[in-house]
Design a protein around this motif. Structure first.
Motif, PDB file in Angstrom:
ATOM      1  N   ASP A   1       0.843  -1.194   0.000  1.00 49.50           N
ATOM      2  CA  ASP A   1       0.000   0.000   0.000  1.00 49.50           C
ATOM      3  C   ASP A   1       0.882   1.249   0.000  1.00 49.50           C
ATOM      4  O   ASP A   1       2.041   1.202   0.422  1.00 49.50           O
ATOM      5  CB  ASP A   1      -0.907   0.022   1.230  1.00 49.50           C
ATOM      6  CG  ASP A   1      -1.953  -1.080   1.186  1.00 49.50           C
ATOM      7  OD1 ASP A   1      -2.327  -1.497   0.070  1.00 49.50           O
ATOM      8  OD2 ASP A   1      -2.367  -1.544   2.264  1.00 49.50           O
TER       9      ASP A   1
ATOM     10  N   MET B   1       0.770   5.642  -7.295  1.00 51.77           N
ATOM     11  CA  MET B   1      -0.629   5.959  -7.042  1.00 51.77           C
ATOM     12  C   MET B   1      -0.945   7.419  -7.356  1.00 51.77           C
ATOM     13  O   MET B   1      -1.963   7.735  -7.990  1.00 51.77           O
ATOM     14  CB  MET B   1      -0.980   5.652  -5.588  1.00 51.77           C
ATOM     15  CG  MET B   1      -2.442   5.892  -5.223  1.00 51.77           C
ATOM     16  SD  MET B   1      -2.795   5.508  -3.469  1.00 51.77           S
ATOM     17  CE  MET B   1      -2.504   3.737  -3.438  1.00 51.77           C
TER      18      MET B   1
ATOM     19  N   ARG C   1      -4.705  13.104  -7.384  1.00 51.90           N
ATOM     20  CA  ARG C   1      -3.459  12.811  -8.112  1.00 51.90           C
ATOM     21  C   ARG C   1      -2.814  14.097  -8.596  1.00 51.90           C
ATOM     22  O   ARG C   1      -3.404  15.183  -8.531  1.00 51.90           O
ATOM     23  CB  ARG C   1      -3.747  11.900  -9.305  1.00 51.90           C
ATOM     24  CG  ARG C   1      -4.312  10.532  -8.935  1.00 51.90           C
ATOM     25  CD  ARG C   1      -4.414   9.657 -10.183  1.00 51.90           C
ATOM     26  NE  ARG C   1      -5.001   8.363  -9.876  1.00 51.90           N
ATOM     27  CZ  ARG C   1      -6.291   8.083  -9.957  1.00 51.90           C
ATOM     28  NH1 ARG C   1      -7.143   9.039 -10.338  1.00 51.90           N
ATOM     29  NH2 ARG C   1      -6.754   6.880  -9.675  1.00 51.90           N
TER      30      ARG C   1
ATOM     31  N   ASP D   1      -5.900   2.280  -2.616  1.00 49.07           N
ATOM     32  CA  ASP D   1      -6.730   2.790  -3.704  1.00 49.07           C
ATOM     33  C   ASP D   1      -7.955   1.881  -3.856  1.00 49.07           C
ATOM     34  O   ASP D   1      -7.830   0.677  -4.071  1.00 49.07           O
ATOM     35  CB  ASP D   1      -5.920   2.803  -5.005  1.00 49.07           C
ATOM     36  CG  ASP D   1      -6.661   3.497  -6.143  1.00 49.07           C
ATOM     37  OD1 ASP D   1      -7.867   3.735  -6.010  1.00 49.07           O
ATOM     38  OD2 ASP D   1      -6.020   3.784  -7.174  1.00 49.07           O
TER      39      ASP D   1
END
Length: 388
Positions: A32, A53, A103, A132
């Protein structure tokens, strides 16, 4: 470099290389996204999963973590941090929640966030683990779409069966009412003043018709009670969690990138007694309706706020800047099978009303401060559980 490693450098330089190697291994392999920040919210460590991510390079280290957040959290993160540093009152730390992240390209996505805290010689550090939920929610949406289609077919079938059963049950009393009324009309239609026997027969026919009408009403009432009878599992829930989770689910993938979204909840009215799933369904429905209503609006403002409504109730308001409600729509807003959507069945707001009223509250709509519609509903306020 992480303050922990700086401490090791001065305390025992021989351990510096191994500590750095361990840090790099953790950052490269943790599945993660992992982010470490200091008391000021400055990013100290950013794992490889976090780079992938969020789309940031190494230049993200040293920046404030709020760059990873959409509004309203983006503008309020520093005040959240300062409030926690001053009071020690944690809303996320050690609790975790579902929220939204941003993002580098500005797009948002749903995440599950867990935060831990550590005390070091150079101050407190906060470690966030981020998962996510995009793919999970996409799969859930596909499943929900399939379930929705099946549910639609099931509802249509159920309504057909209900209509058939209702017609069968009501046919006899309605036929009797018509027969008694026709008989009474025929008796009164004879020439001349009706005889006493005729008057008595008319009275008897009207009495029977009245009895059959009451019977028909009882059939409908029993059916309504049968349909509305249902028990929900109510617990003490935090309204902030209900709202933030529902908003994250409702707004993700909505395409409303330029929307002004604001959450203003009264911290003194945070605890409510409710069925979490059912109330989140109400919030999801109201938020999605608001987003759809604003699709063609030049100004897109969505606000969710709460306040104490007195008498042990909390009032929640979902306001939008859409075109508002036409008078003919407002009059039948919460009635089933009334909708302005091309593919809607007109059951969403009716279900919302059923849920809210089953919780002992009420729901209504008014013009919003933004020129659109504000949906209000109330819930029962709760106290902190004795077990914490």
């Amino acid at each position: 470099m992480c303050p922990f490693i700086e401490q090791q450098k001065h305390a025992n330089p021989a351990l510096l290389h191994s500590a750095e190697a361990l840090q790099n291994t953790i950052l490269a392999t943790v599945p993660d996204a992992m982010i470490v920040i200091d008391e000021a919210g400055t990013i100290l460590l950013f794992s490889e999963a976090a780079h992938r991510m969020f789309g940031y390079d190494n230049d993200v280290v040293g920046q404030n973590v709020r760059i990873l957040m959409p509004n309203p959290d983006r503008d309020r993160h520093d005040s959240y941090m300062q409030h926690y540093m001053d009071t020690g009152e944690a809303h996320i730390i050690g609790i975790g929640r579902i929220t939204a992240a941003r993002r580098r390209d500005g797009s948002t996505f749903p995440i599950e966030l867990a935060i831990g805290e550590a005390h070091t010689e150079s101050g407190r550090l906060f470690t966030g683990f981020i998962r996510d939920l995009t793919e999970i929610q996409r799969a859930e949406r596909r499943l929900n779409d399939l379930q929705g289609e099946l549910s639609h077919i099931s509802r249509v079938s159920a309504m057909g069966s209900l209509a058939s059963a209702l017609a069968h049950e009501l046919n006899q009393p309605l036929t009797a009412i018509a027969s008694y009324a026709e008989g009474a009309r025929a008796l009164l239609g004879e020439e001349g003043a009706p005889a006493p026997d005729t008057i008595a027969m008319v009275r008897e026919a009207l009495a029977e018709a009245s009895a059959e009408a009451l019977r028909a009403g009882q059939i409908v009432r029993r059916l309504r009670e049968f349909i509305s009878r249902g028990e929900s599992e109510r617990r003490v829930e935090r309204l902030r969690r209900l709202v933030t989770e529902a908003a994250a689910l409702a707004l993700t993938g909505s395409g409303q990138t330029g929307m002004d979204f604001d959450i203003r909840l009264d911290p003194a009215a945070d605890l409510v007694l409710c069925d979490r799933i059912q109330i989140q369904q109400v919030l999801l429905n109201l938020i999605r309706n608001a987003v759809e209503a604003m699709q063609r609006s030049a100004r897109q403002s969505l606000e969710i706020r709460s306040r104490s409504a007195g008498r042990g109730m909390v009032e929640v308001v979902v306001s939008d800047s859409g075109p508002g409600l036409a008078p003919e729509v407002a009059a039948v807003l919460f009635q089933p099978f009334n909708t302005s959507k091309e593919k809607g069945m007109g059951l969403g707001l009716s279900i919302c009303r059923t849920i809210v009223e089953a919780h002992g509250g009420r729901i209504w709509a008014e013009p919003s401060d933004f020129g659109g519609t504000a949906f209000h509903f109330t819930l029962e306020m709760a106290e902190e559980p004795q077990d914490g």
